[in-house]
Design a protein around this motif. Sequence first.
Motif, PDB file in Angstrom:
ATOM      1  N   VAL A 120      10.081 -16.199  -4.979  1.00 17.37           N
ATOM      2  CA  VAL A 120       9.015 -14.972  -5.035  1.00 17.37           C
ATOM      3  C   VAL A 120       7.870 -15.411  -6.425  1.00 17.37           C
ATOM      4  N   ILE A 121       8.708 -15.838  -7.445  1.00 16.23           N
ATOM      5  CA  ILE A 121       8.182 -15.675  -8.591  1.00 16.23           C
ATOM      6  C   ILE A 121       7.165 -17.027  -8.576  1.00 16.23           C
ATOM      7  N   ASN A 122       7.947 -18.024  -8.111  1.00 16.44           N
ATOM      8  CA  ASN A 122       7.153 -19.032  -7.592  1.00 16.44           C
ATOM      9  C   ASN A 122       6.298 -19.013  -6.821  1.00 16.44           C
ATOM     10  N   GLU A 123       6.204 -18.683  -5.628  1.00  8.59           N
ATOM     11  CA  GLU A 123       4.917 -18.766  -5.168  1.00  8.59           C
ATOM     12  C   GLU A 123       4.211 -17.623  -5.496  1.00  8.59           C
ATOM     13  N   ALA A 124       4.593 -16.696  -6.348  1.00  7.59           N
ATOM     14  CA  ALA A 124       3.294 -16.205  -7.709  1.00  7.59           C
ATOM     15  C   ALA A 124       2.844 -16.710  -8.395  1.00  7.59           C
ATOM     16  N   ILE A 125       3.167 -18.039  -8.886  1.00  8.68           N
ATOM     17  CA  ILE A 125       2.991 -18.759 -10.235  1.00  8.68           C
ATOM     18  C   ILE A 125       1.634 -19.088  -9.130  1.00  8.68           C
ATOM     19  N   GLU A 126       1.789 -19.882  -8.235  1.00  7.68           N
ATOM     20  CA  GLU A 126       1.510 -21.068  -8.032  1.00  7.68           C
ATOM     21  C   GLU A 126       0.040 -20.167  -6.918  1.00  7.68           C
ATOM     22  N   LEU A 127       0.569 -18.764  -6.654  1.00  7.41           N
ATOM     23  CA  LEU A 127      -0.714 -18.544  -6.242  1.00  7.41           C
ATOM     24  C   LEU A 127      -2.039 -18.676  -7.200  1.00  7.41           C
ATOM     25  N   SER A 128      -1.228 -17.784  -8.432  1.00  9.18           N
ATOM     26  CA  SER A 128      -1.931 -17.135  -9.761  1.00  9.18           C
ATOM     27  C   SER A 128      -2.484 -18.644  -9.987  1.00  9.18           C
ATOM     28  N   LYS A 129      -2.194 -19.791  -9.570  1.00  6.92           N
ATOM     29  CA  LYS A 129      -2.923 -21.245 -10.528  1.00  6.92           C
ATOM     30  C   LYS A 129      -3.908 -21.224  -9.256  1.00  6.92           C
ATOM     31  N   LYS A 130      -3.849 -20.698  -8.296  1.00  3.79           N
ATOM     32  CA  LYS A 130      -4.927 -21.845  -7.609  1.00  3.79           C
ATOM     33  C   LYS A 130      -5.911 -20.273  -7.549  1.00  3.79           C
ATOM     34  N   VAL A 147       0.478  -1.242  -0.124  1.00  2.00           N
ATOM     35  CA  VAL A 147       0.228  -0.028   0.276  1.00  2.00           C
ATOM     36  C   VAL A 147       0.539   0.950   0.349  1.00  2.00           C
ATOM     37  N   GLU A 148       2.364   1.089   0.477  1.00  6.34           N
ATOM     38  CA  GLU A 148       2.911   2.396   0.757  1.00  6.34           C
ATOM     39  C   GLU A 148       3.359   2.657  -0.620  1.00  6.34           C
ATOM     40  N   HIS A 149       3.846   1.940  -1.060  1.00  6.15           N
ATOM     41  CA  HIS A 149       4.838   1.807  -2.944  1.00  6.15           C
ATOM     42  C   HIS A 149       3.501   1.293  -3.810  1.00  6.15           C
ATOM     43  N   ILE A 150       2.198   1.672  -3.632  1.00 11.96           N
ATOM     44  CA  ILE A 150       1.770   0.779  -4.584  1.00 11.96           C
ATOM     45  C   ILE A 150       2.146   1.963  -5.914  1.00 11.96           C
ATOM     46  N   GLU A 151       2.032   3.192  -5.913  1.00 10.93           N
ATOM     47  CA  GLU A 151       2.270   4.429  -7.053  1.00 10.93           C
ATOM     48  C   GLU A 151       4.057   3.405  -8.030  1.00 10.93           C
ATOM     49  N   ALA A 152       5.010   3.084  -6.704  1.00  9.92           N
ATOM     50  CA  ALA A 152       6.136   2.527  -7.775  1.00  9.92           C
ATOM     51  C   ALA A 152       5.654   1.164  -8.297  1.00  9.92           C
ATOM     52  N   ILE A 153       5.230   0.123  -7.377  1.00  8.78           N
ATOM     53  CA  ILE A 153       4.853  -0.926  -8.020  1.00  8.78           C
ATOM     54  C   ILE A 153       4.426  -1.126  -9.727  1.00  8.78           C
ATOM     55  N   ASP A 154       3.419  -0.077  -9.556  1.00 10.24           N
ATOM     56  CA  ASP A 154       2.364  -0.209 -10.343  1.00 10.24           C
ATOM     57  C   ASP A 154       3.215   1.000 -11.536  1.00 10.24           C
ATOM     58  N   GLU A 155       4.540   1.234 -11.617  1.00 12.33           N
ATOM     59  CA  GLU A 155       5.395   2.307 -12.271  1.00 12.33           C
ATOM     60  C   GLU A 155       5.818   1.017 -12.589  1.00 12.33           C
ATOM     61  N   GLU A 156       6.487   0.659 -12.244  1.00 13.48           N
ATOM     62  CA  GLU A 156       7.020  -1.387 -12.845  1.00 13.48           C
ATOM     63  C   GLU A 156       5.970  -2.317 -13.588  1.00 13.48           C
ATOM     64  N   ILE A 157       5.521  -2.082 -13.395  1.00 16.03           N
ATOM     65  CA  ILE A 157       4.328  -3.251 -13.906  1.00 16.03           C
ATOM     66  C   ILE A 157       3.455  -2.602 -14.860  1.00 16.03           C
ATOM     67  N   VAL A 158       3.566  -1.387 -15.049  1.00 19.40           N
ATOM     68  CA  VAL A 158       3.270  -0.620 -17.066  1.00 19.40           C
ATOM     69  C   VAL A 158       4.387  -0.778 -17.008  1.00 19.40           C
ATOM     70  N   PHE A 210       6.587  -6.081  -4.849  1.00 18.28           N
ATOM     71  CA  PHE A 210       6.882  -5.899  -3.146  1.00 18.28           C
ATOM     72  C   PHE A 210       8.890  -5.787  -3.077  1.00 18.28           C
ATOM     73  N   GLU A 211       7.827  -7.471  -3.149  1.00 17.64           N
ATOM     74  CA  GLU A 211       9.476  -8.661  -2.214  1.00 17.64           C
ATOM     75  C   GLU A 211       9.922  -8.637  -3.127  1.00 17.64           C
ATOM     76  N   ILE A 212      10.411  -8.238  -4.621  1.00 14.33           N
ATOM     77  CA  ILE A 212      11.707  -7.807  -5.110  1.00 14.33           C
ATOM     78  C   ILE A 212      12.184  -6.969  -5.119  1.00 14.33           C
ATOM     79  N   MET A 213      10.826  -6.397  -4.790  1.00  9.64           N
ATOM     80  CA  MET A 213      12.530  -4.419  -5.263  1.00  9.64           C
ATOM     81  C   MET A 213      12.360  -4.383  -3.748  1.00  9.64           C
ATOM     82  N   PHE A 214      11.654  -4.066  -2.543  1.00 10.26           N
ATOM     83  CA  PHE A 214      11.525  -3.594  -1.425  1.00 10.26           C
ATOM     84  C   PHE A 214      12.037  -4.206  -0.441  1.00 10.26           C
ATOM     85  N   LYS A 215      11.874  -5.132  -0.735  1.00  9.93           N
ATOM     86  CA  LYS A 215      12.460  -6.440   0.455  1.00  9.93           C
ATOM     87  C   LYS A 215      13.330  -7.746   0.345  1.00  9.93           C
TER      88      LYS A 215
END
Length: 132
Positions: free
Chosen positions: A101-111, A54-65, A89-94
């Motif tokens: 992180v990528i594997n977890e995101a893919i698995e969550l997207s499958k679900k 939530v705090e970094h949503i603008e920077a994250i969305d810019e990265e997505i775009v 967020f986990e890649i850029m800020f944590k």
Amino acid sequence: MATRTQARESVIGLLYAYDLGNEGIVKFVDEILEDKKIRNKQKEFALDLFNGVVEHIEAIDEEIVSHLTQGGIKDIGSVEKSILRLAIFEIMFKGLEKAIVINEAIELSKKLASDGAPKFINGLLDKVNKKA
């Protein structure tokens, strides 16, 4: 005890609600996590992720775009967008291990997301990973 995957799944639900305009959900994050039995260290982990996105949503969305080949942020489904925001967020800020992180995101997207989501999320996060 909840796992990090369960904590991330709860965060995606919270980000989904936030994305749909329920910004007041921020006040109820503690209760929602408690209802899902996300407690102690996993609760701290989930709160850190949600608040960080939530705090970094603008920077994250810019990265997505910056990695979209067509369309804009509004063309991405809310669940997919929530998964991407969390992973970026986990890649850029944590600084968490990118492959995990990528594997977890893919698995969550499958679900949680549409049939084409895992491929889309994998492709976009791979671009983020190469840049980071």
